[in-house]
Design a protein around this motif. Structure first.
Motif, PDB file in Angstrom:
ATOM      1  N   VAL A  93      18.079  33.656  -7.655  1.00 13.37           N
ATOM      2  CA  VAL A  93      16.950  33.362  -6.770  1.00 13.37           C
ATOM      3  C   VAL A  93      16.702  34.534  -5.830  1.00 13.37           C
ATOM      4  O   VAL A  93      15.557  34.948  -5.637  1.00 13.37           O
ATOM      5  CB  VAL A  93      17.197  32.076  -5.950  1.00 13.37           C
ATOM      6  CG1 VAL A  93      16.076  31.848  -4.957  1.00 13.37           C
ATOM      7  CG2 VAL A  93      17.328  30.882  -6.868  1.00 13.37           C
ATOM      8  N   VAL A 109      18.614  28.737  -0.910  1.00 17.11           N
ATOM      9  CA  VAL A 109      18.546  30.206  -0.850  1.00 17.11           C
ATOM     10  C   VAL A 109      17.133  30.650  -0.486  1.00 17.11           C
ATOM     11  O   VAL A 109      16.953  31.526   0.371  1.00 17.11           O
ATOM     12  CB  VAL A 109      18.963  30.843  -2.186  1.00 17.11           C
ATOM     13  CG1 VAL A 109      18.781  32.348  -2.149  1.00 17.11           C
ATOM     14  CG2 VAL A 109      20.409  30.511  -2.496  1.00 17.11           C
ATOM     15  N   SER A 110      16.129  30.034  -1.108  1.00 16.17           N
ATOM     16  CA  SER A 110      14.748  30.404  -0.782  1.00 16.17           C
ATOM     17  C   SER A 110      14.495  30.195   0.700  1.00 16.17           C
ATOM     18  O   SER A 110      13.955  31.063   1.383  1.00 16.17           O
ATOM     19  CB  SER A 110      13.748  29.543  -1.564  1.00 16.17           C
ATOM     20  OG  SER A 110      13.987  29.641  -2.932  1.00 16.17           O
ATOM     21  N   SER A 111      14.897  29.040   1.167  1.00 18.42           N
ATOM     22  CA  SER A 111      14.662  28.707   2.562  1.00 18.42           C
ATOM     23  C   SER A 111      15.388  29.692   3.484  1.00 18.42           C
ATOM     24  O   SER A 111      14.808  30.180   4.463  1.00 18.42           O
ATOM     25  CB  SER A 111      15.119  27.266   2.781  1.00 18.42           C
ATOM     26  OG  SER A 111      15.403  27.023   4.112  1.00 18.42           O
ATOM     27  N   GLU A 142      16.599  25.841  -3.618  1.00 20.91           N
ATOM     28  CA  GLU A 142      15.892  25.450  -2.399  1.00 20.91           C
ATOM     29  C   GLU A 142      16.547  26.081  -1.170  1.00 20.91           C
ATOM     30  O   GLU A 142      15.864  26.620  -0.301  1.00 20.91           O
ATOM     31  CB  GLU A 142      15.897  23.923  -2.239  1.00 20.91           C
ATOM     32  CG  GLU A 142      15.032  23.197  -3.249  1.00 20.91           C
ATOM     33  CD  GLU A 142      15.075  21.679  -3.062  1.00 20.91           C
ATOM     34  OE1 GLU A 142      14.658  20.959  -3.979  1.00 20.91           O
ATOM     35  OE2 GLU A 142      15.530  21.216  -1.992  1.00 20.91           O
ATOM     36  N   LEU A 188      13.235  36.457  -5.806  1.00 16.65           N
ATOM     37  CA  LEU A 188      12.421  36.408  -4.595  1.00 16.65           C
ATOM     38  C   LEU A 188      12.174  37.818  -4.044  1.00 16.65           C
ATOM     39  O   LEU A 188      11.062  38.151  -3.631  1.00 16.65           O
ATOM     40  CB  LEU A 188      13.141  35.532  -3.562  1.00 16.65           C
ATOM     41  CG  LEU A 188      12.293  34.691  -2.624  1.00 16.65           C
ATOM     42  CD1 LEU A 188      11.243  33.899  -3.355  1.00 16.65           C
ATOM     43  CD2 LEU A 188      13.169  33.750  -1.812  1.00 16.65           C
ATOM     44  N   LEU A 224      16.407  32.771   2.784  1.00 23.03           N
ATOM     45  CA  LEU A 224      15.883  34.122   2.624  1.00 23.03           C
ATOM     46  C   LEU A 224      14.526  34.270   3.319  1.00 23.03           C
ATOM     47  O   LEU A 224      14.260  35.281   3.989  1.00 23.03           O
ATOM     48  CB  LEU A 224      15.756  34.429   1.125  1.00 23.03           C
ATOM     49  CG  LEU A 224      16.014  35.853   0.669  1.00 23.03           C
ATOM     50  CD1 LEU A 224      17.283  36.417   1.233  1.00 23.03           C
ATOM     51  CD2 LEU A 224      16.056  35.906  -0.857  1.00 23.03           C
ATOM     52  N   CYS A 266      23.889  27.850   1.811  1.00 22.63           N
ATOM     53  CA  CYS A 266      23.335  29.032   2.484  1.00 22.63           C
ATOM     54  C   CYS A 266      22.770  28.708   3.860  1.00 22.63           C
ATOM     55  O   CYS A 266      22.294  29.593   4.552  1.00 22.63           O
ATOM     56  CB  CYS A 266      22.221  29.649   1.645  1.00 22.63           C
ATOM     57  SG  CYS A 266      22.864  30.522   0.232  1.00 22.63           S
ATOM     58  N   LEU A 267      22.757  27.438   4.210  1.00 20.09           N
ATOM     59  CA  LEU A 267      22.177  27.037   5.492  1.00 20.09           C
ATOM     60  C   LEU A 267      23.271  26.585   6.458  1.00 20.09           C
ATOM     61  O   LEU A 267      23.071  25.669   7.263  1.00 20.09           O
ATOM     62  CB  LEU A 267      21.128  25.936   5.268  1.00 20.09           C
ATOM     63  CG  LEU A 267      19.911  26.350   4.407  1.00 20.09           C
ATOM     64  CD1 LEU A 267      19.046  25.144   4.063  1.00 20.09           C
ATOM     65  CD2 LEU A 267      19.072  27.409   5.110  1.00 20.09           C
ATOM     66  N   PHE A 303      22.431  39.971   3.855  1.00 21.74           N
ATOM     67  CA  PHE A 303      22.573  39.035   2.741  1.00 21.74           C
ATOM     68  C   PHE A 303      23.430  39.642   1.630  1.00 21.74           C
ATOM     69  O   PHE A 303      23.587  39.074   0.578  1.00 21.74           O
ATOM     70  CB  PHE A 303      21.180  38.654   2.197  1.00 21.74           C
ATOM     71  CG  PHE A 303      20.927  37.178   2.277  1.00 21.74           C
ATOM     72  CD1 PHE A 303      20.880  36.555   3.513  1.00 21.74           C
ATOM     73  CD2 PHE A 303      20.769  36.394   1.144  1.00 21.74           C
ATOM     74  CE1 PHE A 303      20.677  35.189   3.611  1.00 21.74           C
ATOM     75  CE2 PHE A 303      20.574  35.029   1.233  1.00 21.74           C
ATOM     76  CZ  PHE A 303      20.523  34.433   2.463  1.00 21.74           C
ATOM     77  N   ARG A 357      22.098  22.682  -1.323  1.00 27.04           N
ATOM     78  CA  ARG A 357      21.036  23.176  -0.458  1.00 27.04           C
ATOM     79  C   ARG A 357      21.576  23.756   0.844  1.00 27.04           C
ATOM     80  O   ARG A 357      20.994  24.671   1.426  1.00 27.04           O
ATOM     81  CB  ARG A 357      20.104  22.001  -0.138  1.00 27.04           C
ATOM     82  CG  ARG A 357      18.775  22.405   0.382  1.00 27.04           C
ATOM     83  CD  ARG A 357      17.874  21.257   0.722  1.00 27.04           C
ATOM     84  NE  ARG A 357      16.534  21.744   0.976  1.00 27.04           N
ATOM     85  CZ  ARG A 357      16.199  22.447   2.047  1.00 27.04           C
ATOM     86  NH1 ARG A 357      17.074  22.702   2.968  1.00 27.04           N
ATOM     87  NH2 ARG A 357      14.958  22.898   2.189  1.00 27.04           N
TER      88      ARG A 357
END
Lengths: 337, 337
Positions: free
Chosen positions: A244, B244-246, B242, A248, B248, A220-221, A280, A217
């Motif tokens: 994803v 990547v969605s967050s 989770e 998206l 993006l 990417c954060l 991105f 998780r």
């Protein structure tokens, strides 16, 4: 820094070859006088493409190859049998020292096999690994191994961590990069057998800044600058990201085109959104390096544009100038002592 | 279908407990007269929350528990020592048959350990697994194991595939669901040792519609209806989604707020975009079931809202009505013959 850097480009590799490969090579040599590109592939096709451009003819050399390895071919067999393929010949140019590096958008399998069988590993490296620059909220991170060697041992992950740290610090310019191990929980006791065995070994290393577990998780954060993983998990992480993002973005585009009202709104947002989504896109960092091999072997996406090839060729100059392989050699000798 | 369904709800589990747990319980019993909820937790706190609402008092029972298992606690120790915790007491209600199911947003670790140690497996199931409904471009898919049992054996993945297929067909209503194995390439010879060993076993099964490998990239792109994975890889896939969605969505929101022009555009798009992103939210399907255990054990997100608790409680009724555990028992007996 006046040294010429010679790169073998698999001119037949990728969905848009040789149109985009040749275009990328011309763009790169026109930008960087120190670069010499060896275009490996079918000479008549390459010549026809080259005829479209202006460039210094000393900077590009054609190496004729009669064969091409297709993506669907079993890699080991293909590398062994197709001696006159663009991929194998390009690999041999690196092996014999004619070239410093190789760039290909061709078969991943053949690339991984050829890198290890033909070009070979740096002494002391048990297994090479594939590293990829991945986008994060505020920049990029470096994920490795993304698919070179499944079922790795703890020793392999330890070497991946060190190579990743060197790449991040030197190539990506991250000071004292935070190295994390991809895990399914934040605590030390979490994970599968491989992670649990590797964790204490990483903690002991004094030449990297190990920060512990990094959950998928958080990749990417901004959870870590370097994320070390066994190839299966690393590949799942990387490919999930791609899937994803693609899903998206498709959904969001659909929403924007769903009515007249949203279409008007889209006009206002379009350029800002494009700019954001570009951040991105990691194409500007070049392709994925197969770290731990002699020379630099770079894999770019099958769908690469000329821009991706150009950036990957320039990446080879930076990698060579920064002497990253020498740094890997040095650090691994130190660790062995 | 008039049967009462009794569910133990860990009223103290999750970031917003007991406010959201109690609210969700009230919403669910007010919607579904067949539901009876056993709220496990600190009685005074639960009573204070319940006092805010109108509901049929026969439908909610409080089971006082003096302890709470915290997320950071080592799970095995917590489950063994905290006998009077809301999680353990709720598990025991299922074990002794007072309740048909359990819902918790508490510690994942304690949930997984408790499910296996306290409630126990269906006879014939070697290991339970955690399944999660994940969003795809055109609907949803079911991914399992998402983290219950790392380092699984091929036999386990075979059972996961069958349980996942039953859940998808019955609970999610997918006819003859396409079952894929999470892999790092599309071909049969790709993968790590576990996948290579499992692949032929899945091919042999006659009670599932096995379609071969599913790359992580295709999970969100409708590559399969059921994706079977070893827990580490499954968890990496789920958590990457989770993250990547967050990331993006954060980026896109930032782009929309970046200037006056984009803010105006955002006004036109907002509601359509919200609707789209909602289709990427799987809260309406309830929580993640730990399949292969007696009863139904459901884990919801730590940040669950009352809506998530309500949906998970209703999920328990549907699961019981559809006799999913009986179907799992039947199919596994057939396979054993």
């Amino acid at each position: 820094m006046d040294k010429q850097v010679k790169v073998a480009l698999d001119a037949m590799g990728g969905d848009n070859a040789p149109v985009e490969t040749v275009k990328g090579a011309v763009e790169a040599v026109n930008l960087e006088p120190r670069l010499k590109v060896f275009l490996c592939g079918k000479e008549p096709e390459i010549r026809a493409e080259l005829a479209k451009y202006q460039y210094n003819s000393d900077a590009i050399e054609i190496v004729h190859c009669s064969e091409v390895i297709e993506t669907a071919e079993p890699p080991v067999k293909a590398v062994r049998n197709k001696k006159d393929s663009s991929m194998v010949k390009a690999m041999n140019l690196v092996k014999e020292g004619t070239c410093d590096a190789l760039v290909t958008a061709g078969s991943s399998g053949a690339f991984l096999v050829g890198g290890q069988i033909i070009v070979g590993r740096i002494r002391g490296i048990d297994r090479p690994c594939l590293g990829t620059v991945v986008p994060t909220v505020s920049g990029v991170a470096f994920l490795l191994d993304c698919g070179a060697n499944v079922d790795a041992k703890p020793l392999n992950l330890v070497q991946f961590a060190q190579m990743g740290s060197i790449y991040s610090e030197n190539f990506l310019g991250v000071k004292s990069p935070r190295v994390g191990i991809l895990n399914i929980g934040a605590e030390e006791e979490k994970g599968n057998a491989l992670v649990k065995e590797t964790f204490p070994l990483l903690k002991e290393l004094t030449n990297i800044n190990f920060i512990g577990s990094c959950e998928a998780r958080d990749v990417c954060l901004d959870g870590a600058d370097v994320i070390v993983a066994e190839a299966f998990a690393g590949n799942v992480c990387l490919k999930t990201m791609e899937g994803v993002s693609s899903a998206l973005i498709k959904k969001i585009k659909g929403a924007m085109m769903s009515s007249l009202k949203t279409k008007i709104g889209a006009l206002f947002i379009k350029s800002a959104l494009k700019k954001t989504l570009k951040s991105f896109d990691t194409e500007s960092y070049g392709g994925a390096p197969l770290l731990g091999c002699k020379g630099l072997l770079v894999k770019t996406h099958g769908s690469s544009s000329s821009r991706a090839f150009k950036n990957s060729l320039l990446q080879c100059i930076k990698f060579t100038d920064l002497e990253i392989n020498e740094k890997i050699r040095q650090q691994l000798t130190e660790t062995e002592e």
